[in-house]
Design an enzyme around this catalytic site. Structure first.
Site, PDB file in Angstrom:
ATOM      1  N   GLY A   8       0.952  -1.203   0.114  1.00  0.00           N
ATOM      2  CA  GLY A   8      -0.036   0.033  -0.121  1.00  0.00           C
ATOM      3  C   GLY A   8       0.739   1.256   0.041  1.00  0.00           C
ATOM      4  N   GLY A  11      -0.273   4.601  -1.097  1.00  0.00           N
ATOM      5  CA  GLY A  11      -1.641   5.346  -0.451  1.00  0.00           C
ATOM      6  C   GLY A  11      -1.153   6.425   0.356  1.00  0.00           C
ATOM      7  CD  GLN A  12      -4.389  10.349   4.358  1.00  0.00           C
ATOM      8  OE1 GLN A  12      -5.001   9.303   4.795  1.00  0.00           O
ATOM      9  NE2 GLN A  12      -4.584  11.382   4.789  1.00  0.00           N
ATOM     10  CG  ASP A  34      -0.385   0.776  -3.963  1.00  0.00           C
ATOM     11  OD1 ASP A  34      -1.621   0.322  -4.361  1.00  0.00           O
ATOM     12  OD2 ASP A  34      -0.485   1.291  -2.898  1.00  0.00           O
ATOM     13  CB  ILE A  35      -3.007  -2.950  -6.585  1.00  0.00           C
ATOM     14  CG1 ILE A  35      -4.147  -2.210  -5.719  1.00  0.00           C
ATOM     15  CG2 ILE A  35      -2.983  -4.532  -6.377  1.00  0.00           C
ATOM     16  CD1 ILE A  35      -5.448  -2.127  -5.734  1.00  0.00           C
ATOM     17  CE1 TYR A 142     -10.826   1.067   7.216  1.00  0.00           C
ATOM     18  CE2 TYR A 142     -11.444   2.445   8.998  1.00  0.00           C
ATOM     19  CZ  TYR A 142     -10.735   2.213   8.274  1.00  0.00           C
ATOM     20  OH  TYR A 142      -9.287   2.693   8.403  1.00  0.00           O
ATOM     21  CE  LYS A 146      -8.396  -0.950   9.347  1.00  0.00           C
ATOM     22  NZ  LYS A 146      -7.120  -1.062   8.790  1.00  0.00           N
TER      23      LYS A 146
HETATM   24  N1  SER Z   1      -9.853   7.941   8.341  1.00  0.00           N
HETATM   25  C1  SER Z   1     -10.572   6.658   8.454  1.00  0.00           C
HETATM   26  C2  SER Z   1     -11.769   6.752   7.620  1.00  0.00           C
HETATM   27  O1  SER Z   1     -12.367   7.854   7.757  1.00  0.00           O
HETATM   28  C3  SER Z   1     -10.957   6.134   9.859  1.00  0.00           C
HETATM   29  O2  SER Z   1      -9.839   5.108  10.214  1.00  0.00           O
HETATM   30  O3  SER Z   1     -12.274   5.849   7.150  1.00  0.00           O
END
Ligand code: SER
Length: 318
Positions: A8, A11-12, A34-35, A142, A146
């Site tokens: 990744g 990514g950010q 990364d992909i 999400y 997690k």
């Molecule tokens: N920044 C993330 C989101 O908003 C939270 O881990 O999905």
């Protein structure tokens, strides 16, 4: 000699963490993957390859071939995007973690980093100064992925002595690479629109307070946790860490100090409910005690740097 794999890396978090890791461990020892294609500096400063974390076979070859000793798994579908495709997001977020945990155990990778999030908390969690141990009843895909991920990390540590370390990141604010698809990402978009258009339409209500952090703090936290002495770490699920708390109105007031005439309007969407299920501020005393964590950036300092840097970036792009 450490050999580090970052998954990744475009990514950010990955695009900044890769460079920071290369400073610590040497450019050629940090393999960025990364992909999708990565930013120029990630590709120029050291090895970069396209690699899909879901492709178990290639992944295991890669780890064996380059004698990888540490893996940072940063690939994930964020909260807003995950709600659009729940089962696909669950599959990507969970299978990628389980692939890495099992591969690490099999091949003998020494250390793993995997990010968790404030999204593990839910409506039953105390919102102010949320403790390390508390109710965790997330109601987003999400958040559920997690939370399940945290349990798997602790399981692999206890059952197989795999040295997995994790942080529950707050909303991360950065100028290098945009996140995309997160609920806290209004706090990144707002800077681009402030500089470019002098106005921003926010998808959260003005008084929606959320825990946030400027990227340099998040990067430092990650490296400090990974370098901490193993016996000091009492948490093997994921550590709370705290940075800054603000709401869209407070952030826009801070921006107005440097961008006179900046206007913010509010048009809350489905992400409002996600934000309202998350804490407002985080108690990170366990991380402070275990590995001396302390954030550095406040709202004022972060806003100043974000405006300067997004300004430079948009100027360059012209
Ligand atoms: N920044 C993330 C989101 O908003 C939270 O881990 O999905």
């Amino acid at each position: 000699m450490e050999k580090i794999l970052v998954i990744g890396a475009a990514g950010q978090i990955g695009s900044e963490l890769t460079l920071a890791l290369r400073n610590v461990y040497g450019d050629s020892n940090v393999y960025a993957t990364d992909i999708k294609d990565a930013p120029k500096d990630v590709k120029k400063s050291g090895p970069f390859q396209i690699l899909d974390v879901m492709d178990e076979k290639r992944l295991i070859h890669f780890v064996i071939r380059y004698k990888i000793t540490q893996i940072y798994l940063l690939a994930a579908v964020l909260s807003g995007n995950a709600e659009r495709l729940p089962l696909q997001a669950w599959d990507i977020n969970m299978r990628s973690l389980l692939n890495i945990l099992d591969l690490a155990r099999e091949v003998g990778v020494k250390k793993i980093f995997w990010p968790s999030s404030i999204a593990v908390f839910g409506l039953t969690t105390p919102k102010i100064n949320t403790p390390q141990l508390t109710f965790t009843e997330p109601n987003t895909v999400y958040g559920i992925s997690k939370l399940a991920g945290e349990r798997w990390c602790e399981y692999y540590y206890k059952r197989f002595s795999l040295d997995v370390r994790s942080i529950r990141y707050p909303g991360l604010i950065s100028y290098k690479t945009e996140a995309g698809g997160g609920t806290t990402d209004y706090a990144v978009e707002i800077f681009y629109d402030a500089v470019e258009k002098g106005k921003y339409e926010c998808f959260l209500k003005p008084d929606t307070k959320l825990p946030m952090m400027f990227m340099p703090d998040a990067i430092r936290a990650t490296i400090e946790l990974m370098e901490a002495n193993e016996n000091k770490l009492s948490i093997r699920s994921s550590y709370n860490i705290s940075g800054i708390t603000f709401d869209p109105k407070e952030l826009s007031d801070e921006i107005k100090k440097s961008v006179p005439g900046f206007e913010i309007t509010y048009k809350p969407d489905f992400r409002q409910a996600i934000a309202e299920s998350w804490p407002q501020s985080i108690d990170d005393s366990v991380a402070r005690n275990d590995w001396n964590w302390k954030h550095e950036y406040d709202l004022e300092k972060m806003t100043r740097i974000m405006l300067e840097e997004t300004g430079k970036k948009l100027e360059k792009a012209k």
